[in-house]
Design an enzyme around this catalytic site. Structure first.
Site, PDB file in Angstrom:
ATOM      1  N   ARG A 171       0.718  -1.336  -0.263  1.00 52.19           N
ATOM      2  CA  ARG A 171       0.162   0.014   0.304  1.00 52.19           C
ATOM      3  C   ARG A 171       0.995   1.027  -0.221  1.00 52.19           C
ATOM      4  O   ARG A 171       0.610   2.037   1.047  1.00 52.19           O
ATOM      5  CB  ARG A 171      -1.032   0.697   1.304  1.00 52.19           C
ATOM      6  N   SER A 221     -11.476  -1.111   3.280  1.00 51.19           N
ATOM      7  CA  SER A 221     -10.422  -1.480   4.772  1.00 51.19           C
ATOM      8  C   SER A 221      -9.798  -0.523   5.158  1.00 51.19           C
ATOM      9  O   SER A 221      -9.264   0.246   4.901  1.00 51.19           O
ATOM     10  CB  SER A 221      -9.366  -2.587   3.429  1.00 51.19           C
ATOM     11  N   GLU A 291      -4.975   2.105   7.007  1.00 48.91           N
ATOM     12  CA  GLU A 291      -4.617   2.037   5.451  1.00 48.91           C
ATOM     13  C   GLU A 291      -5.510   3.670   5.509  1.00 48.91           C
ATOM     14  O   GLU A 291      -4.845   3.879   4.134  1.00 48.91           O
ATOM     15  CB  GLU A 291      -5.163   0.768   5.127  1.00 48.91           C
TER      16      GLU A 291
END
EC number: 1.3.1.98
Length: 300
Positions: A171, A221, A291
């Site tokens: 990420r 998420s 995230e």
């Protein structure tokens, strides 16, 4: 300043004091001072150079799928790429502008019997945001297929970054530190069997619909996967499923998601995220790292 903007950027789609919750996947977010929708790269460059000349802060919001905008909103220019969304196919290479919908781009790949993009068939958001975050799912990620990205520098100049220079990680991409803005991206795919591509995309879509709370607004998420663990499992083991602050709740369907079930606020999201981090750390010793990006100003 509004009159100056109207004069210097005449003809451009710019909205003043615009509530951002109208555009975010979470349905939260205060106003942007100036919300701009450039129709092409020339308009984008005009906006950035004008903002720089006036010392007005600016940022690109993308499709706002993995972002929480605070209730106080964002000062300066917020730029959205909804109108920069062209996708072209040249042989085995797909080039997509930053505002192109990522899911639609995977469908274009399928239409042309190109394989490699199936993993992203259920990831909401834009191509630009996917490159920025190195989006991934089900074992695939953008780093596996990116050829290059054209970016706009903070000074308003265009340049190309090859995939090998993107410093991709989990990420993560170099763009998160450089301040560059993705304008378009090229992806290298492979010829495949149309039926097999379709079956794989159908399988992944089924898994997503089975496991994820798609019926409510959410930011996707919330937490990165901690090494050796799964965030959702840790949250479930801490008995946090269904935990609610204000109008935001830890999803009872998938604990890795937080859903806006009752006109929640960005502050509700932040408070719940902090509560989950603290509770999981106290019960398991594992520190969860968000995230989702949290941006803008608080009302507090």
């Amino acid at each position: 300043m509004i009159k100056t903007i109207q004069k210097e950027l005449e003809g451009l789609d710019i909205r003043f004091d615009e509530p951002l919750k109208k555009y975010t996947y979470t349905k939260v977010g205060g106003p942007a001072d100036y919300l701009a929708f450039p129709r092409n790269r020339l308009e984008l460059s005009r906006i950035v150079k004008f903002a720089n000349s006036q010392n007005i802060p600016w940022m690109v919001l993308g499709n706002a799928s993995n972002i929480i905008v605070r209730d106080g909103g964002i000062r300066g220019f917020v730029i959205m790429f909804d109108k920069l969304s062209t996708v072209t196919v040249n042989g085995y290479v797909i080039e997509a502008e930053a505002g192109a919908n990522l899911i639609e781009t995977t469908r274009i790949a399928r239409y042309h019997s190109l394989t490699g993009f199936e993993f992203a068939c259920g990831i909401p958001g834009s191509v630009g945001g996917a490159v920025f975050m190195n989006a991934g799912a089900y074992g695939g990620e953008i780093a596996h297929i990116l050829l290059s990205a054209q970016v706009l520098t903070p000074q308003g100049e265009l340049k190309t970054i090859e995939a090998r220079n993107m410093q991709f990680g989990y990420r993560h991409s170099v763009i998160q530190e450089s301040g560059d803005i993705v304008i378009s991206a090229k992806f290298a795919l492979k010829p495949g069997d149309h039926l097999m591509i379709t079956q794989e995309m159908d399988r992944l879509t089924y898994l997503r619909e089975l496991k994820q709370p798609l019926e409510y607004p959410s930011c996707g998420s919330v937490f990165k996967r901690p090494p050796g663990h799964f965030a959702g499992q840790l949250i479930s083991e801490a008995h946090l499923k269904g935990q609610r602050i204000g109008g935001v709740e830890v999803s009872q369907k998938h604990a890795g998601f937080m859903v806006n079930i009752a006109e929640g606020s960005a502050q509700d999201y932040e408070n719940l995220i902090e509560h989950v981090i603290n509770t999981v750390e106290s019960t398991s010793g594992v520190h969860l790292e968000p995230e989702v990006r949290i941006i803008g100003e608080s009302l507090l």
